[in-house]
Design an enzyme around this catalytic site. Sequence first.
Site, PDB file in Angstrom:
ATOM      1  CB  CYS A 164      -0.919  -0.026   1.213  1.00 50.90           C
ATOM      2  SG  CYS A 164      -1.767   1.524   1.498  1.00 50.90           S
TER       3      CYS A 164
ATOM      4  CG  HIS B 130      -4.321  -0.743   5.041  1.00 47.57           C
ATOM      5  ND1 HIS B 130      -3.849  -0.020   3.969  1.00 47.57           N
ATOM      6  CD2 HIS B 130      -5.233  -1.615   4.538  1.00 47.57           C
ATOM      7  CE1 HIS B 130      -4.445  -0.451   2.860  1.00 47.57           C
ATOM      8  NE2 HIS B 130      -5.276  -1.422   3.178  1.00 47.57           N
TER       9      HIS B 130
ATOM     10  CG  HIS C 124      -7.101   9.046   0.525  1.00 47.48           C
ATOM     11  ND1 HIS C 124      -7.123   7.757   0.035  1.00 47.48           N
ATOM     12  CD2 HIS C 124      -7.424   9.840  -0.521  1.00 47.48           C
ATOM     13  CE1 HIS C 124      -7.429   7.780  -1.254  1.00 47.48           C
ATOM     14  NE2 HIS C 124      -7.627   9.039  -1.615  1.00 47.48           N
TER      15      HIS C 124
HETATM   16  P1  AMP Z   1      -7.876   9.212  -4.747  1.00 47.91           P
HETATM   17  O1  AMP Z   1      -7.872   9.396  -6.238  1.00 47.91           O
HETATM   18  O2  AMP Z   1      -9.051   9.842  -4.039  1.00 47.91           O
HETATM   19  O3  AMP Z   1      -7.668   7.767  -4.366  1.00 47.91           O
HETATM   20  O4  AMP Z   1      -6.654  10.066  -4.209  1.00 47.91           O
HETATM   21  C1  AMP Z   1      -5.327   9.645  -4.244  1.00 47.91           C
HETATM   22  C2  AMP Z   1      -4.503  10.887  -4.155  1.00 47.91           C
HETATM   23  O5  AMP Z   1      -3.192  10.500  -3.796  1.00 47.91           O
HETATM   24  C3  AMP Z   1      -4.390  11.675  -5.471  1.00 47.91           C
HETATM   25  O6  AMP Z   1      -4.888  12.994  -5.287  1.00 47.91           O
HETATM   26  C4  AMP Z   1      -2.885  11.652  -5.764  1.00 47.91           C
HETATM   27  O7  AMP Z   1      -2.412  12.853  -6.326  1.00 47.91           O
HETATM   28  C5  AMP Z   1      -2.293  11.395  -4.390  1.00 47.91           C
HETATM   29  N1  AMP Z   1      -0.974  10.766  -4.378  1.00 47.91           N
HETATM   30  C6  AMP Z   1      -0.567   9.694  -5.096  1.00 47.91           C
HETATM   31  N2  AMP Z   1       0.709   9.382  -4.799  1.00 47.91           N
HETATM   32  C7  AMP Z   1       1.115  10.291  -3.859  1.00 47.91           C
HETATM   33  C8  AMP Z   1       2.336  10.511  -3.156  1.00 47.91           C
HETATM   34  N3  AMP Z   1       3.411   9.722  -3.327  1.00 47.91           N
HETATM   35  N4  AMP Z   1       2.393  11.544  -2.295  1.00 47.91           N
HETATM   36  C9  AMP Z   1       1.326  12.344  -2.116  1.00 47.91           C
HETATM   37  N5  AMP Z   1       0.142  12.183  -2.723  1.00 47.91           N
HETATM   38  C10 AMP Z   1       0.030  11.175  -3.591  1.00 47.91           C
HETATM   39 ZN    ZN Z   2      -2.321   1.308   3.687  1.00 49.53          ZN
END
Ligand code: AMP
Ligand code: ZN
Length: 109
Positions: free
Chosen positions: A4, A46, A95
């Site tokens: 994850c 998680h 999140h």
């Molecule tokens: P979701 O599409 O609601 O699942 O949101 C996932 C979010 O995680 C997106 O807005 C991505 O830009 C963000 N994301 C993906 N990888 C990273 C990372 N390494 N650091 C910070 N944010 C991330």
């Molecule tokens: Zn996780």
Amino acid sequence: MDDCLFCKILKGEIPSEKIYEDDKVYAFKDIAPMAKYHFLFIPKEHGQNINDVSDFNTIFEAIKKVVAEYNFTDDGYRVVTNVNKFGGQTVFHTHFHLLAGEQLTGFGR
Ligand code: AMP
Ligand code: ZN
């Protein structure tokens, strides 16, 4: 969970820009911001998404602390959580997005 992305961020295996932390919640900057301020709040434990959440209070208390600290209270902000396919979820660790700092569009507005 080993596979994850956000668990790896919690373990420090992938870097992140920390915004807030307590014993149950971690918040960091979204890597692809969709507003002037775009933070992600995650439970340290998680779970795939809010279908797995029973205690919402802890994470919303954390969000409210950051909202107050950054003075988002009066101008306003948006909190979003995406769930599974129709919600457009891409990372399967619960999140909440906090978006702020400018006029937000979407939701037909
Ligand atoms: P979701 O599409 O609601 O699942 O949101 C996932 C979010 O995680 C997106 O807005 C991505 O830009 C963000 N994301 C993906 N990888 C990273 C990372 N390494 N650091 C910070 N944010 C991330
Ligand atoms: Zn996780």
